[in-house]
Each structure stands twice: as structure tokens, then as C-alpha cells.
Design a protein around this motif. Structure first.
Motif, PDB file in Angstrom:
ATOM      1  N   UNK A   1       0.845  -1.145   0.094  1.00 50.42           N
ATOM      2  CA  UNK A   1       0.091   0.229  -0.010  1.00 50.42           C
ATOM      3  C   UNK A   1       1.000   1.278  -0.007  1.00 50.42           C
ATOM      4  N   UNK A   2       1.937   1.313   0.698  1.00 55.26           N
ATOM      5  CA  UNK A   2       2.621   2.383   1.093  1.00 55.26           C
ATOM      6  C   UNK A   2       3.507   2.742  -0.416  1.00 55.26           C
ATOM      7  N   UNK A   3       3.973   1.672  -0.988  1.00 55.42           N
ATOM      8  CA  UNK A   3       4.719   1.619  -2.325  1.00 55.42           C
ATOM      9  C   UNK A   3       3.881   2.598  -3.504  1.00 55.42           C
ATOM     10  N   UNK A   4       2.446   1.762  -3.381  1.00 62.43           N
ATOM     11  CA  UNK A   4       1.362   2.537  -4.307  1.00 62.43           C
ATOM     12  C   UNK A   4       1.386   4.102  -4.107  1.00 62.43           C
ATOM     13  N   UNK A   5       1.147   4.283  -2.647  1.00 61.07           N
ATOM     14  CA  UNK A   5       0.719   5.741  -2.362  1.00 61.07           C
ATOM     15  C   UNK A   5       1.972   6.517  -2.712  1.00 61.07           C
TER      16      UNK A   5
END
Length: 180
Positions: free
Chosen positions: A93-97
């Protein structure tokens, strides 16, 4: 196409305009026609710029738009973040954000708040014309009517299921959302 109950009205919006990677094409398919209504309205988004009063459009041109979303880990209002991102892995999720320039904050209850800036007006890739390309009507808490007012009185912007402001964080008047 949506998780909204059939009794809910979905305001006119530009699909995925809140995203960094909006689709070039949209396809429509109906597996089961509605007994009543069910039409999908389409709009030439250049008309929004030409027909909407300039005092409503100008702040969006000057300031852009900021989208807010709050997602619980389990339960809560709207989709949970594992449902939204289709993973329980915070690192994914953090990578996508980060890749999509979306600001985020994890909370002690494992919920996630996000916000990100986008332009509200874009140049059409084929026609080379300015077009409205934003979703304030669908994201603004006022579209939930009395339920939205109830939530807005009790929660800060970053804890609402969805909300939208001008890009600098200034509130968009509800009467402007209604007009849009």
C-alpha cells in the motif's frame, strides 16, 4: 460497477479523475438491465467549463482539488483499506501511495487516511482543449445529504470516508458542489 446500493444516486463524475493514471477509454456493459431508470448519463466535459459560472470554476483553476479518504482496517464507513488496495500488506500500500504522490497517515487503530492534490482541468489528449476532469460532486461529504452533515459535524476532514477541498485545503462551498 459500484458498491452503492441501488437506492443511491451516483452524481455525474469523471471516472478515475482523482488518479494519476486515468484510463484513455471506458467501456460500458450491462449484464442485467434495470427495471426502472438505470441510464448512464454522459457529458462532454468541455461544457462544464463553458456552462458553469466562472466564480465556481475559477477557484478550481487557481487552486486545484484535494481528495481525502479515510479507510478502516476492518468495518467502519466505506471500503476498508485492504478492500480498496486488495492487499493486507502495508508495504504494498505504501509503495502505491508513494508512487502516486498520495500523502498518507496510519493511525493507532490500523486505519489509513490519504489525501492528494490533482488539477481539476486538463488538456484533452486528442482534442487539445481544456476539459473539466474532477470528482468534487462524488467525493464531497455533502453528497451524502443529512448523513454527510452528521459526519462532518463529528469528524475532522482526514477521518471522513471521502471528502474534497480546493487544492490548498480551503473548503468548497456546498452550494458550488450542488451547482456542479
Amino acid at each position: 460497477a459500484t458498491e452503492y446500493p441501488a437506492t443511491e444516486l451516483i452524481p455525474l463524475h469523471q471516472e478515475l479523475s482523482y488518479s494519476n493514471h486515468a484510463p484513455r477509454y471506458l467501456f460500458f456493459y450491462c449484464q442485467k438491465p434495470a427495471n426502472i431508470g438505470g441510464g448512464t448519463p454522459l457529458l462532454d466535459c468541455e461544457l462544464v467549463l463553458n456552462e458553469c459560472p466562472k466564480e465556481i470554476i475559477k477557484p478550481f483553476l487557481d487552486k486545484g482539488i484535494r481528495y481525502y479518504k479515510h479507510m478502516a482496517y476492518r468495518g467502519g464507513l466505506g471500503k476498508t483499506w485492504p478492500e480498496h488496495f486488495e492487499t493486507n500488506d502495508r508495504n504494498v500500500v505504501e509503495r502505491f501511495l508513494k508512487e502516486n504522490n498520495i500523502q498518507y497517515e496510519w493511525h493507532n487503530d490500523d486505519s489509513l487516511s490519504t489525501n492528494h492534490y490533482r488539477k481539476a482541468v486538463h488538456i484533452h489528449p486528442s482534442l487539445n482543449k481544456k476539459v473539466w476532469f474532477a470528482q468534487p460532486s462524488l467525493w464531497h461529504i455533502s453528497h451524502l445529504g443529512g448523513r454527510g452533515k452528521f459526519l462532518r459535524e463529528r469528524y475532522p476532514v482526514d477521518k471522513l470516508p471521502t471528502h474534497v477541498t480546493y487544492g490548498n485545503g480551503d473548503e468548497i462551498p456546498s452550494k458550488h458542489i450542488e451547482r456542479l
